[in-house]
Design a protein around this motif. Structure first.
Motif, PDB file in Angstrom:
ATOM      1  N   LEU A  99      10.026  -9.794 -17.209  1.00  0.00           N
ATOM      2  CA  LEU A  99       9.861 -11.182 -17.213  1.00  0.00           C
ATOM      3  C   LEU A  99      10.912 -11.520 -16.416  1.00  0.00           C
ATOM      4  CD1 LEU A  99       9.294 -11.419 -21.104  1.00  0.00           C
ATOM      5  CD2 LEU A  99       7.580 -11.721 -19.221  1.00  0.00           C
ATOM      6  N   TRP A 100      12.424 -10.873 -16.199  1.00  0.00           N
ATOM      7  CA  TRP A 100      13.164 -11.401 -15.401  1.00  0.00           C
ATOM      8  C   TRP A 100      12.769 -11.414 -13.939  1.00  0.00           C
ATOM      9  CZ3 TRP A 100      16.377  -9.372 -11.404  1.00  0.00           C
ATOM     10  CH2 TRP A 100      17.330 -10.064 -11.179  1.00  0.00           C
ATOM     11  N   TYR A 101      11.796 -10.688 -13.632  1.00  0.00           N
ATOM     12  CA  TYR A 101      11.280 -10.752 -12.195  1.00  0.00           C
ATOM     13  C   TYR A 101      10.730 -12.120 -11.782  1.00  0.00           C
ATOM     14  CZ  TYR A 101      12.415  -5.742 -11.847  1.00  0.00           C
ATOM     15  OH  TYR A 101      12.946  -4.481 -11.753  1.00  0.00           O
ATOM     16  N   ARG A 102      10.398 -13.106 -12.800  1.00  0.00           N
ATOM     17  CA  ARG A 102       9.881 -14.265 -12.390  1.00  0.00           C
ATOM     18  C   ARG A 102      10.611 -15.353 -12.915  1.00  0.00           C
ATOM     19  NH1 ARG A 102       5.406 -17.774 -15.646  1.00  0.00           N
ATOM     20  NH2 ARG A 102       4.760 -18.873 -13.821  1.00  0.00           N
ATOM     21  N   THR A 103      12.384 -14.959 -12.819  1.00  0.00           N
ATOM     22  CA  THR A 103      12.812 -16.208 -13.395  1.00  0.00           C
ATOM     23  C   THR A 103      13.263 -16.827 -11.715  1.00  0.00           C
ATOM     24  OG1 THR A 103      15.008 -14.617 -12.968  1.00  0.00           O
ATOM     25  CG2 THR A 103      13.949 -15.056 -15.112  1.00  0.00           C
ATOM     26  N   PRO A 104      13.923 -17.946 -11.986  1.00  0.00           N
ATOM     27  CA  PRO A 104      14.159 -18.759 -10.371  1.00  0.00           C
ATOM     28  C   PRO A 104      15.339 -17.976  -9.796  1.00  0.00           C
ATOM     29  CG  PRO A 104      14.010 -20.134 -12.067  1.00  0.00           C
ATOM     30  CD  PRO A 104      13.874 -18.945 -12.970  1.00  0.00           C
ATOM     31  N   SER A 105      16.404 -17.152 -10.502  1.00  0.00           N
ATOM     32  CA  SER A 105      17.223 -16.564  -9.609  1.00  0.00           C
ATOM     33  C   SER A 105      16.785 -15.351  -8.947  1.00  0.00           C
ATOM     34  CB  SER A 105      18.467 -16.211 -10.546  1.00  0.00           C
ATOM     35  OG  SER A 105      18.040 -15.435 -11.888  1.00  0.00           O
ATOM     36  N   GLN A 106      15.949 -14.583  -9.700  1.00  0.00           N
ATOM     37  CA  GLN A 106      15.239 -13.472  -8.917  1.00  0.00           C
ATOM     38  C   GLN A 106      14.327 -13.974  -7.750  1.00  0.00           C
ATOM     39  OE1 GLN A 106      15.817 -10.483  -8.849  1.00  0.00           O
ATOM     40  NE2 GLN A 106      13.897  -9.572  -7.845  1.00  0.00           N
ATOM     41  N   ILE A 107      13.783 -14.971  -8.062  1.00  0.00           N
ATOM     42  CA  ILE A 107      12.677 -15.634  -6.654  1.00  0.00           C
ATOM     43  C   ILE A 107      13.358 -15.797  -5.619  1.00  0.00           C
ATOM     44  CG2 ILE A 107      11.239 -17.481  -6.132  1.00  0.00           C
ATOM     45  CD1 ILE A 107      10.212 -17.377  -9.091  1.00  0.00           C
ATOM     46  N   LYS A 108      14.774 -16.398  -6.027  1.00  0.00           N
ATOM     47  CA  LYS A 108      15.607 -16.773  -4.740  1.00  0.00           C
ATOM     48  C   LYS A 108      16.166 -15.684  -4.123  1.00  0.00           C
ATOM     49  CE  LYS A 108      17.725 -21.029  -6.559  1.00  0.00           C
ATOM     50  NZ  LYS A 108      18.967 -21.394  -7.138  1.00  0.00           N
ATOM     51  N   ARG A 109      16.292 -14.372  -4.552  1.00  0.00           N
ATOM     52  CA  ARG A 109      16.699 -13.258  -4.113  1.00  0.00           C
ATOM     53  C   ARG A 109      15.414 -12.336  -3.611  1.00  0.00           C
ATOM     54  NH1 ARG A 109      20.375 -10.898  -9.128  1.00  0.00           N
ATOM     55  NH2 ARG A 109      21.555 -12.538  -9.308  1.00  0.00           N
ATOM     56  N   SER A 110      14.339 -12.873  -3.581  1.00  0.00           N
ATOM     57  CA  SER A 110      13.014 -12.158  -3.251  1.00  0.00           C
ATOM     58  C   SER A 110      12.771 -12.460  -1.812  1.00  0.00           C
ATOM     59  CB  SER A 110      11.935 -12.508  -3.900  1.00  0.00           C
ATOM     60  OG  SER A 110      11.572 -13.992  -3.661  1.00  0.00           O
ATOM     61  N   LYS A 111      13.722 -12.830  -0.951  1.00  0.00           N
ATOM     62  CA  LYS A 111      13.606 -13.003   0.512  1.00  0.00           C
ATOM     63  C   LYS A 111      13.488 -11.594   1.205  1.00  0.00           C
ATOM     64  CE  LYS A 111      13.643 -17.413  -0.205  1.00  0.00           C
ATOM     65  NZ  LYS A 111      12.583 -18.013  -0.539  1.00  0.00           N
ATOM     66  N   SER A 112      14.228 -10.601   0.769  1.00  0.00           N
ATOM     67  CA  SER A 112      14.160  -9.305   1.316  1.00  0.00           C
ATOM     68  C   SER A 112      12.682  -8.658   0.813  1.00  0.00           C
ATOM     69  CB  SER A 112      15.287  -8.431   1.123  1.00  0.00           C
ATOM     70  OG  SER A 112      15.276  -8.073  -0.268  1.00  0.00           O
ATOM     71  N   ASP A 113      12.681  -7.641   1.694  1.00  0.00           N
ATOM     72  CA  ASP A 113      11.184  -6.945   1.409  1.00  0.00           C
ATOM     73  C   ASP A 113      11.431  -5.720   0.173  1.00  0.00           C
ATOM     74  OD1 ASP A 113       9.659  -8.325   3.112  1.00  0.00           O
ATOM     75  OD2 ASP A 113      10.223  -6.574   4.625  1.00  0.00           O
ATOM     76  N   ASN A 114      12.776  -5.836  -0.273  1.00  0.00           N
ATOM     77  CA  ASN A 114      13.148  -4.909  -1.121  1.00  0.00           C
ATOM     78  C   ASN A 114      13.125  -5.345  -2.873  1.00  0.00           C
ATOM     79  OD1 ASN A 114      13.559  -2.001  -2.020  1.00  0.00           O
ATOM     80  ND2 ASN A 114      15.575  -2.473  -1.625  1.00  0.00           N
ATOM     81  N   CYS A 115      12.862  -6.553  -3.002  1.00  0.00           N
ATOM     82  CA  CYS A 115      12.914  -7.118  -4.232  1.00  0.00           C
ATOM     83  C   CYS A 115      11.619  -7.368  -4.906  1.00  0.00           C
ATOM     84  CB  CYS A 115      13.583  -8.541  -4.115  1.00  0.00           C
ATOM     85  SG  CYS A 115      15.411  -8.671  -3.641  1.00  0.00           S
ATOM     86  N   ARG A 116      11.800  -7.275  -6.060  1.00  0.00           N
ATOM     87  CA  ARG A 116      10.561  -7.338  -6.967  1.00  0.00           C
ATOM     88  C   ARG A 116      10.208  -8.495  -7.232  1.00  0.00           C
ATOM     89  NH1 ARG A 116      10.818  -1.951 -10.563  1.00  0.00           N
ATOM     90  NH2 ARG A 116      10.819  -0.439  -8.786  1.00  0.00           N
ATOM     91  N   ILE A 117       9.039  -8.874  -7.382  1.00  0.00           N
ATOM     92  CA  ILE A 117       8.868 -10.377  -7.958  1.00  0.00           C
ATOM     93  C   ILE A 117       7.521 -10.360  -9.037  1.00  0.00           C
ATOM     94  CG2 ILE A 117       7.337 -10.982  -5.944  1.00  0.00           C
ATOM     95  CD1 ILE A 117       8.551 -13.898  -6.564  1.00  0.00           C
TER      96      ILE A 117
END
Length: 64
Positions: free
Chosen positions: A33-51
């Motif tokens: 569920l953390w993968y859907r938070t605004p802070s994780q979404i901001k970090r999702s700019k790289s190809d290595n992040c989960r969303i």
């Protein structure tokens, strides 16, 4: 129950409810569920992040 798709970059890692995804990847449901938070979404700019993307929402409502 809400269905989600978990992505890492453009690759789909898992699909299903948050509980199903957690069990499939052997991680906590809170992590999924953390993968859907605004802070994780901001970090999702790289190809290595989960969303986590909900499957039942309109595309206009999902802000990535």
């Amino acid at each position: 129950m809400k269905e989600y798709a978990l992505y890492k970059g453009e690759e789909i890692l898992a699909m299903g409810t948050a509980d199903e995804i957690a069990k499939e990847l052997n991680i906590k449901i809170e992590t999924v569920l953390w993968y859907r938070t605004p802070s994780q979404i901001k970090r999702s700019k790289s190809d290595n992040c989960r969303i986590l993307v909900p499957l039942d929402e309109d595309e206009d409502e999902v802000q990535i």
